[in-house]
Design a protein around this motif. Structure first.
Motif, PDB file in Angstrom:
ATOM      1  N   SER A   5       0.843  -1.224  -0.057  1.00  0.00           N
ATOM      2  CA  SER A   5      -0.110  -0.096   0.112  1.00  0.00           C
ATOM      3  C   SER A   5       0.773   1.158  -0.077  1.00  0.00           C
ATOM      4  O   SER A   5       2.037   1.199   0.433  1.00  0.00           O
ATOM      5  CB  SER A   5      -0.899   0.014   1.187  1.00  0.00           C
ATOM      6  N   VAL A   6       0.455   2.228  -0.722  1.00  0.00           N
ATOM      7  CA  VAL A   6       1.094   3.482  -0.597  1.00  0.00           C
ATOM      8  C   VAL A   6      -0.027   4.427   0.120  1.00  0.00           C
ATOM      9  O   VAL A   6      -1.150   4.446  -0.356  1.00  0.00           O
ATOM     10  CB  VAL A   6       1.494   4.149  -1.839  1.00  0.00           C
ATOM     11  N   VAL A  49       3.351  13.592  -0.137  1.00  0.00           N
ATOM     12  CA  VAL A  49       4.606  12.723   0.137  1.00  0.00           C
ATOM     13  C   VAL A  49       4.119  11.272  -0.074  1.00  0.00           C
ATOM     14  O   VAL A  49       2.957  11.014   0.461  1.00  0.00           O
ATOM     15  CB  VAL A  49       5.136  12.977   1.422  1.00  0.00           C
ATOM     16  N   SER A  50       4.562  10.171  -0.985  1.00  0.00           N
ATOM     17  CA  SER A  50       4.239   9.037  -0.970  1.00  0.00           C
ATOM     18  C   SER A  50       4.957   8.071   0.018  1.00  0.00           C
ATOM     19  O   SER A  50       5.925   8.024  -0.105  1.00  0.00           O
ATOM     20  CB  SER A  50       4.266   8.623  -2.350  1.00  0.00           C
ATOM     21  N   LYS A 100       8.860   3.893  -3.634  1.00  0.00           N
ATOM     22  CA  LYS A 100      10.193   3.631  -3.759  1.00  0.00           C
ATOM     23  C   LYS A 100      10.912   4.529  -3.041  1.00  0.00           C
ATOM     24  O   LYS A 100      11.970   4.221  -2.291  1.00  0.00           O
ATOM     25  CB  LYS A 100      10.744   3.873  -5.401  1.00  0.00           C
ATOM     26  N   GLN A 101      10.579   5.761  -2.794  1.00  0.00           N
ATOM     27  CA  GLN A 101      11.422   6.745  -1.810  1.00  0.00           C
ATOM     28  C   GLN A 101      11.232   6.393  -0.428  1.00  0.00           C
ATOM     29  O   GLN A 101      10.194   6.215   0.123  1.00  0.00           O
ATOM     30  CB  GLN A 101      10.931   8.094  -2.196  1.00  0.00           C
ATOM     31  N   VAL A 102      12.209   6.369   0.435  1.00  0.00           N
ATOM     32  CA  VAL A 102      12.446   6.056   1.715  1.00  0.00           C
ATOM     33  C   VAL A 102      12.086   7.650   2.325  1.00  0.00           C
ATOM     34  O   VAL A 102      12.505   8.571   2.043  1.00  0.00           O
ATOM     35  CB  VAL A 102      13.869   5.898   1.972  1.00  0.00           C
ATOM     36  N   ILE A 103      10.991   7.607   3.219  1.00  0.00           N
ATOM     37  CA  ILE A 103      10.452   8.845   3.727  1.00  0.00           C
ATOM     38  C   ILE A 103      11.125   9.054   5.298  1.00  0.00           C
ATOM     39  O   ILE A 103      11.181   8.109   5.928  1.00  0.00           O
ATOM     40  CB  ILE A 103       9.064   8.817   3.922  1.00  0.00           C
ATOM     41  N   ALA A 143      14.372  16.276   5.443  1.00  0.00           N
ATOM     42  CA  ALA A 143      13.463  15.404   5.894  1.00  0.00           C
ATOM     43  C   ALA A 143      12.058  15.706   5.008  1.00  0.00           C
ATOM     44  O   ALA A 143      11.986  16.684   4.593  1.00  0.00           O
ATOM     45  CB  ALA A 143      13.357  15.944   7.244  1.00  0.00           C
ATOM     46  N   HIS A 144      11.122  14.816   4.833  1.00  0.00           N
ATOM     47  CA  HIS A 144      10.043  14.925   4.310  1.00  0.00           C
ATOM     48  C   HIS A 144       8.781  15.448   5.198  1.00  0.00           C
ATOM     49  O   HIS A 144       7.906  15.906   4.820  1.00  0.00           O
ATOM     50  CB  HIS A 144       9.685  13.497   3.530  1.00  0.00           C
ATOM     51  N   VAL A 145       8.902  15.013   6.181  1.00  0.00           N
ATOM     52  CA  VAL A 145       7.701  15.249   7.207  1.00  0.00           C
ATOM     53  C   VAL A 145       8.365  15.842   8.579  1.00  0.00           C
ATOM     54  O   VAL A 145       9.489  15.195   9.209  1.00  0.00           O
ATOM     55  CB  VAL A 145       7.006  14.110   7.675  1.00  0.00           C
TER      56      VAL A 145
END
Lengths: 337, 337, 337, 337
Positions: free
Chosen positions: C81-82, C88-89, C93-96, C122-124
């Motif tokens: 699941s995404v 942001v997904s 594939k991308q590490v978050i 950082a993404h979040v």
């Protein structure tokens, strides 16, 4: 044994598992549900471990139906065993108390403590001559000299002696001086040692390891029984958990569990189990109430001078008081002391 | 060491503790707070365990200031140790992989597997001749015959050999055939065995026990080091927790913790640590990324016919694929493979 | 489900169990071995727990065949699941990477730290406004004021925000300010709270409890999924074991295990998992290598002034260095960062 | 608090730690050993957690000297507390027994069971209306309808009622029907809930969490006490360990440990603690012998039809037999029943 196939197991994987079952002399009983196929293995499953089946293609897991031990099982020996230690019957109506110092440290220390525990009503004298110590810099025991002192204390008090043996090569010399060979918690899966004490034939006090499941503990007992020595006494002494308020977590649940699975007598060690003398009396009482056949308790004439485990040792007068407390308790529980 | 007196400790108990500290050659540094008196013990506290102080009257508990190990400590040996195994340097830049079957079962099985792991790039061959088995009814290893097969496989492949030794008396014969003596998880506190492998001098792969704290594990290493053998390689192989989805809980946290405390090289065993081959590759990668100096991995030419631990063994082609995956990973981590 | 009857189960007990199985709409598949009778329950066993069957007369135990969760299972949703968090997904594939302070303590602290983690990639943004604290005397969080600061930091940096919600009544207000609702380890089985975040519909970061088995954790996720909210992100954050060298034992084995059982994305929290910033980088790397879809890391502009969890927080420069290290690692693992 | 500096801490790091100590209003007591400098923090250390000091530069670790709880401590309230529940005194000489079904399932089930436990001598009726269930597909309780039935059963039997409350918003409605509010194991660190039951003022039965240390459990009690509600009864109900023979490991060691640390009454729950009715009697006896002030026991008129926890429920006749057994046991222990 039940073999559970994976959700998406292929027909040839199922066929392969069945033929593997049959090739080992079992019958396969197949049941195909909507989501999983399961294969029942019919026959005495004990010699084959679940891991064998789990390594087959398409198998999700295998679940034992039978307990893996046989000689230790109540199924095969439906009444409780009694182990004779000198004149003492372990596993009978009388609750047996083994007491004495953690380590044998000197003649004076041992003789004083031995006389005190005898006087207070203990049935067996404990004391370590060979000591398993976490640190190489800690006192490692008086070894042979300690054994000789134990023999002397036994002659003087008339009490039989239980002491630990740590390696196969020492079984013979320890057995010359001891009435019961103790296998310590760290050696519960020292299989070479278990085989040697099986050959020796003397009663064995088998402590549970600090991370040994009850099933594994009974399998360690099975090593001794299968080696021809029926005189096994189990001893719960605390398992390792996250709780640090006590040194270990004395697992009294093990007492009724063992009583339902096995015919072997089972003891409780509240001294090692808690690591603090303040908790020993409460847990000794609780051990009896849970159904233990006996207790093993550390007593030291001068705990503050002990070379090992001072904080968990009772002074002689406290031990005597505990014994007086335990007697009416044993009676109310239908035992004697 | 810090000695914390009880809330209601009496003046004479405090005086008694101080005089005990001084009688052992330490200086006592007393600090009286509102709620507790604490006594600092000044000097090398290592030879005296906290339990000694905790058995004194009026003492609530004693807390170590120093780690109890010395030769294993980074404080005393500030750069990482390199252990030489035949031509292989363990603990240097190169990540070392030990691989092979759980048990040596037959010449064919061992030679096929050994050739395959050599071909895939393993540096050391593993294989058990003496096997610690939970059940007395399980395969116990080929023993001396297994050792001879390991020697033969070593000659054929040029790989040094690591194999387990389970009792003091067998150290000599195992050392004749092995380049590294493995102490298994169940023997990490078999102190008689540790003393014997210390005397032997050969490199030792010391597995962590399933309920051994990191401090206790380093104290077991200290037994070998203090016995005169500096060639100790640590190996994390999973601890026992409440989680049952894996056979044990491989504790990779131990890698950075050991690296901060000790100079000894440390390996990871993802096969025993997880108990399922499906998880081995992920945990092998994670072990390297956590900073391990090497891996020990079970490989079997036919896992479904293995006499022990089939479900956690990789097939040779999967092991080769894993090795190909690990090479670029090692490089990105500043290592080589 | 497999029902295993006791060794000595009577014929009427077996008949009773069979009729109970059938009365609930299942088919019973009986297999009588020499030592035990076993009854297979055919049908969707999930709604009935093993305990139901174990309370029937003559039953020894009942063993699940199917995993008790369904919506969380890879069996029913075979690809990963995404979860979309703002732009942001999560689970692709991308590490978050989610980063920020343990607690929101002041505007200055949050804005400085937020800018730094944004700068480092950082993404979040993470930050706690409501804090579960073991002691009632510890800082309990800025609460609503903290939420407002998080919103402000989000606007300034463009980073979405994850923050913890501790009680059902606060779900609404937290959801107004947060892009991801965090359920903390202590609330993983706070079922009232799980039901409320399910209704809310916003993405949920569901931490594993410190003594929650992987199966129980997935059942907690099932509460959210069954309540109509498919946006669940799992997060391993350390379990409680006997080892005290780390605050908890970060269980990276959970990553490959979850990946084999479930389609849900899974994160690793090396800050809480170890409790010491010195171990965070090693375990962050190891988490990625084990297959995690993301990391959540504590960063504080001045850890020595932190009101909670200072010792496990990275300084901004160390966090930036870690991010630089993780990028090539992610690539070698087939991910991006 | 003792702050232990690192082996290689710099002079300015030591000075920084000292000035941090003083800036918070404490005195610093410095002691420089050969290998480590240690700093004693003089003053009431409770409001500052060890983690604060551990985040300072050059600090290795910080060790508490004082227990972090105060109102729950025996130091500040040296005699045991008695909690009044309707006419029943909990924590006095008489051992109190709470008994009844796990869940309230129907009027008939509850009334029959309530009458039976009353007849057998129980003092308080237990029964769950709101049920925390691991699976969302399991029976979640009759909720408000269950509360009404409990009130009815209480009126009919004259027994006060204990029942679980799971979320802050339900405290009021549960308190209308219950005499004791139970906080379940999964909510022992649900601090929002603890604060609300503190405000409510009614007696609270605070179960230990399955991975809660005794210190953390007493800190949860401290939340209630500090919130103004002195009526806290502790209840040990089993912790999570590696052992699977019992559902949890009932930790009876907690009884003497709590008695040494706290004045609060402490109960034992042998039903949840073991998960099997066969072990309930033995562990109930052991709990009393360990010093518990009471027991809470599951009784169901028809366990095989129970919607939750059937296997651990006693039938009324077995419960009555247990009560007859416990009476002379209580007397021998200096209590009554």
């Amino acid at each position: 044994m039940i073999i559970i196939m994976k959700h998406n197991a292929k027909a040839e994987e199922i066929a392969g598992a069945i033929s593997n079952v049959e090739s080992l002399g079992f019958k396969a009983h197949v049941s195909s549900g909507e989501e999983r196929t399961i294969i029942g293995v019919i026959g005495d499953e004990r010699p084959v471990e679940p891991e064998h089946w789990e390594s087959l293609q398409g198998v999700e897991r295998a679940v034992r139906i039978l307990h893996p031990f046989k000689l230790a099982s109540l199924d095969f020996h439906p009444s409780g065993s009694v182990v004779k230690v000198d004149g003492v019957s372990v596993g009978a109506k009388q609750v047996i108390v083994m007491a004495g110092p953690c380590s044998v440290e000197s003649r004076e220390q041992l003789m004083e403590t031995a006389a005190a525990v005898k006087e207070a009503g203990a049935h067996v004298l404990r004391g370590g001559a060979f000591k398993p110590r976490t640190s190489p810099y800690a006192f490692q025991g008086l070894e042979e000299e300690g054994l000789a002192l134990l023999s002397e204390a036994s002659r003087k008090t008339g009490l039989p002696v239980v002491t630990e043996v740590m390696e196969p090569d020492k079984v013979e010399v320890v057995a010359e001086h001891a009435d019961v060979l103790q296998i310590g918690a760290r050696n519960v899966q020292n299989f070479s040692l278990l085989k040697r004490v099986a050959e020796c034939g003397k009663p064995v006090l088998l402590k549970r390891g600090m991370s040994t499941s009850i099933q594994e503990w009974l399998l360690s007992a099975e090593y001794v029984l299968a080696g021809g020595n029926p005189n096994v006494i189990l001893c719960e002494r605390g398992i390792r958990t996250f709780e640090t308020a006590t040194r270990y977590t004395l697992d009294l649940n093990a007492i009724p569990v063992v009583k339902q699975l096995s015919h072997l007598p089972v003891f409780v060690d509240p001294s090692h189990g808690t690591g603090h003398w303040e908790y020993v009396a409460a847990m000794a009482r609780a051990g009896l109430a849970a159904g233990a056949d006996g207790l093993i308790i550390e007593v030291h004439n001068k705990p503050e001078e002990a070379l090992s485990d001072g904080p968990q040792s009772l002074k002689p007068d406290r031990f005597a008081a505990l014994m007086r407390e335990l007697r009416p308790l044993a009676e109310v529980l239908g035992r004697s002391l």
